[in-house]
Design an enzyme around this catalytic site. Structure first.
Site, PDB file in Angstrom:
ATOM      1  N   SER A   1     -16.535  -1.759  38.917  1.00  0.00           N
ATOM      2  CA  SER A   1     -16.837  -2.013  37.583  1.00  0.00           C
ATOM      3  C   SER A   1     -15.522  -2.262  36.765  1.00  0.00           C
ATOM      4  O   SER A   1     -15.595  -2.540  35.576  1.00  0.00           O
ATOM      5  CB  SER A   1     -17.444  -0.634  36.983  1.00  0.00           C
ATOM      6  OG  SER A   1     -16.751   0.487  37.043  1.00  0.00           O
TER       7      SER A   1
ATOM      8  N   SER B   1     -15.260   1.272  42.277  1.00  0.00           N
ATOM      9  CA  SER B   1     -14.700   0.500  41.127  1.00  0.00           C
ATOM     10  C   SER B   1     -13.621  -0.103  41.279  1.00  0.00           C
ATOM     11  O   SER B   1     -13.091  -0.750  40.133  1.00  0.00           O
ATOM     12  CB  SER B   1     -15.236   1.182  39.962  1.00  0.00           C
ATOM     13  OG  SER B   1     -16.611   0.876  39.619  1.00  0.00           O
TER      14      SER B   1
ATOM     15  N   LYS C   1      -8.313   0.496  31.609  1.00  0.00           N
ATOM     16  CA  LYS C   1     -10.077   0.336  31.825  1.00  0.00           C
ATOM     17  C   LYS C   1     -10.171   0.974  30.692  1.00  0.00           C
ATOM     18  O   LYS C   1      -9.842   2.053  30.163  1.00  0.00           O
ATOM     19  CB  LYS C   1     -10.411   1.213  33.135  1.00  0.00           C
ATOM     20  CG  LYS C   1     -11.718   0.611  33.143  1.00  0.00           C
ATOM     21  CD  LYS C   1     -12.443   1.327  34.586  1.00  0.00           C
ATOM     22  CE  LYS C   1     -13.789   0.973  34.736  1.00  0.00           C
ATOM     23  NZ  LYS C   1     -14.277   1.398  36.170  1.00  0.00           N
TER      24      LYS C   1
END
Ligand code: GLN
Length: 470
Positions: free
Chosen positions: A149, A174, A74
C-alpha cells in the site's frame, strides 16, 4: 532568497550520501536547495502523482544529521499541521496536533518533511489502487502500478531526481511490494523496533514503520534515526541505539542462506525466480553458503492473515464515526443512522469489505472457528521461522510473485486473486521478522525484487547482505 553557494550543485546532486557530505562541508544553501526540490516535486507530481499533500512550507532547523534532507512520509503517519488522511476520505482535512514519534526524531535531526505519500486507504491493498485521492503511476511505465500500500513512497523514491528518503509502513507487505515494483530498496523492520506512536493503525499487532530509498546506505542511515525505544508505544522494544550503517562494512563470507522452496512455487513468475537465483549465486561467489529448505506453513499464511488483519482493522475503524475528527454530516436521525451515513459516504469499497469481514470473524460463535484459529496458525508460522533461523542467517526469495501489473489487469482481479498476490510477503510480516527488498534485475524494462528475511532484531544481517549485492 539566498543564492546557493553552488547553483549547479543543487540541480545535479542525486545521492543522499553526497548530499550529507556536501551539506556537512557547508557547500549547500539548504533553503535554495529545498525550493528547487519543491519545483521538481511539482513536476513529478504532475507526471506520476506520488503525493496526497506536498508540504510547501520550508521551515525548521536544518542541521544535525539530516541538514534538511527531503523526507516523504506515508500518509498514515501523523505530521503536525500537515494534512494526514491515511488515504481515506473519512480523514480529509485532518491536521494532527502532534508528530508521530518517528517524525519527531526526523525533525530533531533536521529533516525536511516534503509531503505525504499516496497509499491504499488505511493500507488496504497491494497495488495502491484502493485510493481515495490519487493513484501513483509507476515511473518505469505509467500504465502500471507502483505496488502498495505504500505506493506513493515507492513512486517518489524511484522518480526523485534529488536526494530523498521515504518513510513507509507495512502490515502485510506494504513496503516490500512498492520497493519491488519501483526498483527501490525497502526495509521493513522487526515489529516493535520503530515506535508506532502517531501511526494510524491498520492492524496493531502487525504494523511496522520502515524505510524506502535508493541505496542500502540510505535505508540503514534512516533506520538508525527512527529505530529505538519509545515510552509512548507499549510494544516498542528496549534495545540500545545503533548506527546500522556499520553493517555495510561487514561481508557475507560464511553466511548461511536458506532458500524456501514454497517461495518459488506456483504463481511465481519464473523469470523473477531466475533473477533471484542469480543473486543467490552471486552471494555464493562472495563466500556465502546456501541450502534449499521447506516452510510448509506458508500455504496457511494468507487465510490466517486476512482474518487477523480484518479483525483488527474493523475494530480500529470503529472510531471513525463522524464525531471526533475527519468527515462528518449534519446530525439528524438516531446515532445509527448518523454513523451509517458518514461511514457509507466516506469509506471506500475495500474498507467496507474489510469492516464486514472483520466484524463477522469476531462475532460470538465464529470467534473460535476463525479468529482464534488464525492466531494459532500465526504462532506456528513464527515457530517455523524461528526453527529456520537456528540454522540460517538470512532467507532469500522473490519479493513479489509478479512484475508490476497494469492498472487494467488489477481492475479485473477478484478480491481473492488480489489477496493471493501477498503470498510471499504475508508470512514474514505476520511473524514480525525484519525483511528487505532490493532490485534483482529487470525484465522487459520492469523491475523485479529480491527479498531477504532475517530473525527478529537481525536487521544488521539484512543490511550486510543487501549491501554485498548492491
Ligand atoms: N496487501 C496487504 C493487505 O491488503 C498488506 C498491506 C499492508 O501491508 N498495509 O492487507
Amino acid at each position: 532568497m539566498v543564492i546557493s553557494k553552488d547553483q549547479k550543485l543543487c540541480d545535479k546532486m542525486k545521492s543522499v550520501k553526497e548530499f550529507l557530505q556536501r551539506a556537512k562541508a557547508g557547500d549547500i544553501d539548504i533553503e535554495d536547495f529545498l525550493s528547487k526540490v519543491l519545483e521538481k516535486t511539482e513536476k513529478i507530481q504532475e507526471k506520476y502523482q506520488p503525493f496526497i499533500t506536498i508540504n510547501k512550507k520550508i521551515e525548521g532547523k536544518f542541521s544535525k544529521k539530516l541538514f534538511g534532507l527531503p523526507i516523504s512520509v506515508k500518509d498514515c503517519i501523523c505530521t503536525k499541521d500537515i494534512q494526514t488522511t491515511a488515504g481515506s476520505k473519512i480523514l480529509e482535512g485532518y491536521m494532527p496536533p502532534f508528530d508521530a514519534s518517528c517524525i519527531a526524531k526526523i525533525k530533531k535531526e533536521g529533516g525536511f518533511i516534503l509531503g505525504k505519500t499516496a497509499q491504499d486507504e488505511f493500507g488496504f491493498g497491494t497495488f495502491c489502487t484502493n485510493c481515495a485521492y490519487v493513484v501513483p503511476k509507476n515511473p518505469y511505465d505509467v500504465e502500471r502500478s507502483c505496488g502498495g500500500s505504500s505506493g506513493g513512497a515507492g513512486c517518489i523514491t524511484a522518480a526523485a531526481d534529488f536526494p530523498h528518503i521515504a518513510i513507509a509502513e507495512s502490515t502485510g507487505g506494504s513496503i516490500t511490494a512498492p520497493a519491488a515494483f519501483t526498483g527501490t530498496i525497502g526495509l521493513t523492520p522487526t515489529y516493535g523496533r520503530v515506535s508506532r506512536f502517531g501511526l494510524i493503525d491498520y492492524a496493531n499487532s502487525m504494523d511496522k514503520i520502515g524505510v524506502i530509498a535508493k541505496e542500502v546506505f540510505d535505508v540503514a542511515f534512516m533506520f538508525s534515526i527512527i529505530a529505538g525505544y519509545d515510552p509512548l508505544d507499549s510494544t516498542s522494544q528496549k534495545l540500545p541505539e545503533e548506527d546500522f550503517t556499520k553493517y555495510l562494512d561487514k561481508d557475507v563470507k560464511g553466511m548461511k542462506i536458506g532458500v524456501p522452496k514454497e517461495y518459488f512455487g506456483e504463481g511465481v513468475d519464473e523469470r523473477i525466480a531466475k533473477l533471484v537465483w542469480q543473486k543467490i549465486k552471486q552471494l555464493e561467489s562472495l563466500g556465502a553458503h546456501y541450502e534449499e529448505i521447506s516452510l510448509p506453513m506458508t500455504k496457511y499464511a494468507i487465510p490466517a492473515y486476512y482474518i487477523i488483519a480484518v479483525s483488527e482493522a474493523s475494530t480500529n475503524l470503529a472510531k471513525y464515526c463522524g464525531m471526533r475528527y475527519g468527515a462528518t454530516e449534519e446530525i439528524k436521525g438516531n446515532f445509527e443512522e448518523f454513523f451509517a451515513k458518514v461511514r457509507s459516504k466516506n469509506f471506500g469499497e475495500e474498507a467496507k469489505r474489510r469492516i464486514i469481514l472483520g466484524t463477522y470473524a469476531r462475532m460470538a460463535g465464529y470467534r473460535d472457528a476463525y479468529y482464534l484459529k488464525a492466531l494459532k496458525i500465526r504462532t506456528k508460522i513464527i515457530q517455523e521461522f524461528k526453527q529456520a533461523f537456528k540454522k540460517f542467517d538470512v532467507l532469500a526469495a522473490p519479493s513479489m510473485p509478479v512484475l508490476p501489473l497494469r492498472f487494467d489487469e488489477i481492475a479485473k482481479l477478484k478480491p481473492i486473486e488480489n489477496y493471493m498476490m501477498d503470498i510471499l510477503t504475508i508470512a514474514p510480516n505476520m511473524a514480525g521478522i525484519p525483511m528487505i527488498s532490493l532490485p534483482a534485475g529487470f525484465i522487459n524494462g520492469l523491475p523485479a525484487g529480491l527479498h531477504l528475511m532475517a530473525d527478529h532484531f537481525q536487521e544488521g544481517k539484512l543490511i550486510t547482505t543487501a549491501g554485498a549485492i548492491e
